[in-house]
Design a protein around this motif. Structure first.
Motif, short mmCIF file in Angstrom:
data_model
loop_
_atom_site.label_atom_id
_atom_site.label_comp_id
_atom_site.label_asym_id
_atom_site.label_seq_id
_atom_site.Cartn_x
_atom_site.Cartn_y
_atom_site.Cartn_z
N ALA A 174 -8.32 -15.34 -8.99
CA ALA A 174 -8.90 -16.67 -9.20
C ALA A 174 -9.08 -17.45 -7.90
O ALA A 174 -9.38 -18.65 -7.93
N GLY A 175 -8.90 -16.78 -6.77
CA GLY A 175 -9.16 -17.44 -5.50
C GLY A 175 -7.93 -18.09 -4.90
O GLY A 175 -6.91 -18.30 -5.56
N GLU A 176 -8.06 -18.41 -3.65
CA GLU A 176 -6.94 -18.84 -2.82
C GLU A 176 -6.24 -20.09 -3.34
O GLU A 176 -5.05 -20.26 -3.18
N ASN A 177 -6.98 -20.98 -3.94
CA ASN A 177 -6.40 -22.26 -4.34
C ASN A 177 -5.92 -22.30 -5.80
O ASN A 177 -5.36 -23.30 -6.24
N ALA A 178 -6.14 -21.22 -6.50
CA ALA A 178 -5.75 -21.21 -7.92
C ALA A 178 -4.23 -21.01 -8.05
O ALA A 178 -3.61 -20.39 -7.19
N GLY A 203 -14.08 -8.49 -19.98
CA GLY A 203 -13.40 -8.83 -21.22
C GLY A 203 -12.61 -10.13 -21.17
O GLY A 203 -12.31 -10.72 -22.19
N PHE A 204 -12.22 -10.55 -19.97
CA PHE A 204 -11.59 -11.86 -19.90
C PHE A 204 -11.82 -12.45 -18.53
O PHE A 204 -12.09 -11.74 -17.55
N LYS A 205 -11.73 -13.78 -18.47
CA LYS A 205 -12.01 -14.50 -17.24
C LYS A 205 -10.72 -15.16 -16.81
O LYS A 205 -10.13 -15.95 -17.57
N SER A 206 -10.25 -14.82 -15.64
CA SER A 206 -8.94 -15.32 -15.22
C SER A 206 -9.08 -16.61 -14.41
O SER A 206 -9.87 -16.70 -13.48
N ALA A 207 -8.29 -17.60 -14.79
CA ALA A 207 -8.25 -18.86 -14.04
C ALA A 207 -7.01 -18.91 -13.14
O ALA A 207 -6.73 -19.93 -12.50
N ARG A 208 -6.24 -17.81 -13.12
CA ARG A 208 -5.01 -17.77 -12.35
C ARG A 208 -4.92 -16.46 -11.58
O ARG A 208 -5.46 -15.44 -12.01
N ASN A 209 -4.23 -16.48 -10.46
CA ASN A 209 -3.86 -15.24 -9.80
C ASN A 209 -2.58 -14.72 -10.44
O ASN A 209 -1.77 -15.49 -10.97
N LEU A 210 -2.41 -13.40 -10.38
CA LEU A 210 -1.22 -12.78 -11.01
C LEU A 210 -0.49 -11.93 -9.98
O LEU A 210 -1.11 -11.20 -9.21
N ALA A 211 0.84 -12.05 -9.94
CA ALA A 211 1.64 -11.14 -9.10
C ALA A 211 2.69 -10.44 -9.95
O ALA A 211 3.36 -11.08 -10.78
N ILE A 253 15.77 0.28 5.26
CA ILE A 253 14.66 0.84 4.47
C ILE A 253 13.34 0.19 4.89
O ILE A 253 12.37 0.14 4.12
N GLY A 254 13.32 -0.33 6.10
CA GLY A 254 12.05 -0.77 6.69
C GLY A 254 11.64 -2.20 6.40
O GLY A 254 10.51 -2.60 6.68
N ILE A 255 12.56 -3.00 5.84
CA ILE A 255 12.21 -4.38 5.52
C ILE A 255 12.84 -5.30 6.57
O ILE A 255 14.04 -5.52 6.57
N VAL A 256 12.02 -5.81 7.48
CA VAL A 256 12.56 -6.61 8.59
C VAL A 256 11.91 -7.98 8.68
O VAL A 256 11.99 -8.65 9.70
N GLY A 257 11.30 -8.44 7.59
CA GLY A 257 10.66 -9.77 7.61
C GLY A 257 9.49 -9.75 6.66
O GLY A 257 9.17 -8.73 6.04
N GLU A 258 8.88 -10.91 6.53
CA GLU A 258 7.76 -11.05 5.59
C GLU A 258 6.57 -10.20 6.03
O GLU A 258 6.28 -10.11 7.21
N THR A 259 5.93 -9.55 5.08
CA THR A 259 4.69 -8.83 5.38
C THR A 259 3.66 -9.22 4.33
O THR A 259 3.99 -9.39 3.16
N GLY A 260 2.43 -9.33 4.77
CA GLY A 260 1.37 -9.76 3.85
C GLY A 260 1.51 -11.23 3.56
O GLY A 260 2.41 -11.92 4.08
N SER A 261 0.65 -11.76 2.74
CA SER A 261 0.68 -13.18 2.40
C SER A 261 1.40 -13.34 1.06
O SER A 261 0.87 -12.97 0.01
N VAL A 262 2.64 -13.83 1.14
CA VAL A 262 3.46 -13.97 -0.07
C VAL A 262 2.94 -15.15 -0.88
O VAL A 262 2.70 -16.24 -0.33
N PRO A 263 2.74 -14.97 -2.18
CA PRO A 263 2.21 -16.07 -2.99
C PRO A 263 3.19 -17.24 -3.09
O PRO A 263 4.39 -17.07 -2.89
N PRO A 264 2.67 -18.43 -3.39
CA PRO A 264 3.52 -19.61 -3.53
C PRO A 264 4.26 -19.61 -4.87
O PRO A 264 4.10 -18.69 -5.67
N ARG A 265 5.08 -20.64 -5.07
CA ARG A 265 5.80 -20.76 -6.35
C ARG A 265 4.79 -20.72 -7.49
O ARG A 265 3.77 -21.40 -7.46
N PRO A 266 5.06 -19.94 -8.51
CA PRO A 266 4.06 -19.79 -9.57
C PRO A 266 4.15 -20.92 -10.60
O PRO A 266 5.15 -21.63 -10.68
#
Lengths: 425, 425
Positions: free
Chosen positions: A73-77, A119-127, A176-189
């Protein structure tokens, strides 16, 4: 509310569930996939690869929570989250946590296909989220990843937690290779939904296949240490001994006696004990016990807690040891989000189920998030004989199907904006 | 019997004692030098280097016993051994075992110098011995090296022992470079002498500086396991639980109650407990406890053992768990070799001490050897306040000096053939 669209992909769920369940499995010994272990790392990699192949963008925060993002649903949804955890207890079951992550993944993939087919139109992003160290088997407190995400636990404190071997969570994650944030973590849902096995017999006894969790029991978790004095178990005169293991044994026995007699409705346990130096020939110097009391009524937990602390002190006096209460935390009973509970209930009925309104005795990531202000729902499906944290843990295929169907329908509704815009409240 | 010759070299003893005591030492935490650990390896290397520099030929058998050999009397002459052990308890004291090995080393070096100066003529070869895993802290049973040497424990069984982390003794020894016999290991000796700290208060209370150990208490060592069923500590109904830690706690509490009431003369302990899976959220499935009962009278140990087994079974029944007795071994009270006891007593008097005839509550390598037919003597010197298996363990310098003086004189007498040819019996 619309219940049409794709049938939930149960065959897809079985396939990925079997793949993940093999990681850390030992014949007859259940699954051992402790948080931030090599096995956890292997399961995370399979989850990420599966989600990426299905079109998700992966992100990971600094405590290792994994987010399979569908930017529908885009960056601001606003965002909707669904998930649970892939870590297990030592010799634990296959379903606890894992089923929730993978069902959410299947639901997301189904909705993704449905969306692409128009089949459906999403107004929200999903994680789809895999929360780090929900179990609290390797690192205490439990619910670590969800507590960090929701702001209840500072990241630095979480990474500094140490396991029984003294390894910090930060170091274990780095391993196990996790040393900090990677990618763009979504905000509070806007909303979080978790499907989980019940780990009790309530649904089965009520003849229901789906439970909507309205809230949880409260829990009081006490870590108590008796400190004695190391000495040779042979020549040391009995009168000279200050035996911390004897103190702990008297404490555990008194805990059981007090609780069984005066607080029989509460659930109680002493399940972890660390003994030092733990050599057969040295009188125990330090014995640390993790006690839990669980119930609905905080005032009852308060009275029970006072009574057992008195009993612990008596055990110290009787053995010449010293009592130290190193942790005593109350988890208040949580009410899950009323709007989401109503949506789950209504959706389950549309899917043809008669849901049971119930309470959860155990904590779950959904509870941690709800307690930190993220509206959350928890959906239960049955556990055969209520067996949990045991290799024999089982949820039947038709119940998994039911859970996936309801979860998918709930997520479709939320993705359409069915909660955030208030139309269902 | 001749008490002339070199003065025992107490300064030399202090120097090597300080060097070895630093290995595995942590400030305020005593010394942790578990058998076959890296620290044990480091202490062994220092011991071997010190003895080699003093003219000894080092040999090592397949279980890691070290022999510093002084081939004074030729290939066919009988041997005399003196020694103890360099391994310690976790956070143990500096004196236990170490003092015996290093005093024997100093005595041998003193006699070597005396011999070279023509001061005495040896009819026996002498070996200073460091026995592997006397403590039994890392590997049970204790007294491993001396039991293998004397034939009481097969080598294969010893090497297959596993520590709490599952590492075999064989693998641990290989980890510090011990992978089989090296050098020519001496045969069974004619006599073995061990100097050890008392680890009790008997000598101090009697105002004596030297004790001649006439025999030991008996010990009954029982390893008992309660087997319950893993389950979630939260939702699992209390009536469904079979809690092995609760069973162990009731068992330990009952053990104490039965022993204190009916067998107060016996020494008793439960000092090691292994809990599985030991996660705060899983009802304990298996709890294994190491119990010890010690006393002079075997029939009393027998009755007490029966009584506590009944109490353990009651704990199992009361908790819905199953009891398994995985070990139940009786160590009979040993009488040390009468001829050697007489020599030690006589020699101590010649050295100006009034020795106390006493019994040892604890087992020692000398006891293991004596029980397997190798004539052995055990000499005690005082422990301040009887503190043992604790960082505060202490023996005063003048008592160390007394012990070294008597040990040196005894070894000179034995090396001269004072036991083997019967002249002193």
């Amino acid at each position: 509310m619309d219940n049409s669209g794709t049938v939930a992909d149960h065959d897809g769920l079985s396939a990925i569930f079997d793949r993940i369940s093999a990681i850390g499995a030992h014949s007859g010994q259940g699954v051992t996939r402790l948080a931030a272990s090599a096995e956890d790392g292997a399961a995370r990699a399979i989850f990420a690869e599966w989600m990426t192949r299905g079109g998700a963008r992966m992100a990971e925060d600094a405590v290792g929570n994994q987010f399979a993002c569908f930017d529908w649903a885009g960056e601001n949804a606003p965002w909707v989250f669904a998930g649970s955890h892939l870590d297990t207890q030592p010799r634990g079951g296959r379903f606890d946590g894992t089923l929730g992550v993978l069902s959410a993944g299947c639901a997301a993939l189904g909705l993704q296909a449905e969306k692409q087919a128009g089949g459906f139109k999403s107004a929200r992003n999903l994680a789809v989220v895999n929360w780090t160290n929900e179990e609290g088997a390797r690192y205490q407190p439990s619910l670590t990843g969800s507590a960090v995400f929701s702001g209840a636990l500072p990241l630095g404190e979480a990474l500094a937690l140490r396991d029984g071997a003294g390894i910090s969570l930060g170091d274990a994650l780095a391993g196990i290779g996790i040393v900090g944030e990677t990618g763009s973590v979504p905000p509070r849902p806007e909303a979080y939904v978790e499907l989980h096995v019940e780990q009790g017999r309530t649904l089965t006894e009520a003849g229901c296949r789906v439970g909507t969790v309205e809230g949880t029991w409260a829990a009081r978790k006490m870590t108590v240490r008796w400190i004695g004095r190391a000495a040779h178990t042979g020549p040391t005169p009995m009168a000279d001994r200050c035996d911390a293991l004897l103190a702990a044994a008297l404490g555990i026995a008194a805990f059981e006696a007090v609780m069984a007699e005066h607080y029989p409705r509460l659930h109680r346990s002493a399940a972890r004990l660390v003994v030092e130096p733990n050599s057969p020939n040295v009188v125990v110097e330090r014995a640390t016990v993790w006690f839990e009391l669980r119930g609905l009524d905080i005032s009852e937990l308060d009275r029970a807690g006072k009574a057992v602390l008195t009993a612990f002190e008596t055990a110290a006096v009787d053995t010449g040891t010293r009592l130290e209460v190193s942790a005593d935390a109350l988890r208040a009973p949580a009410g899950m989000d009323g709007g989401l509970v109503a949506i789950v209930d209504h959706t389950a009925r549309l899917c043809g189920f008669e849901p049971l309104a119930m309470r959860s005795v155990a904590g779950h990531d959904a509870v941690a998030l709800q307690n930190s202000g993220i509206p959350s729902a928890l959906i239960f499906i049955p556990s055969v004989d209520g067996i949990a944290h045991h290799p024999d843990e089982l949820t039947l295929a038709e119940d998994m199907q039911a859970g996936l169907t309801v979860l998918t329908a709930v997520l479709r509704h939320l993705a359409e904006g069915g909660y955030g815009n208030g139309q269902a409240r």
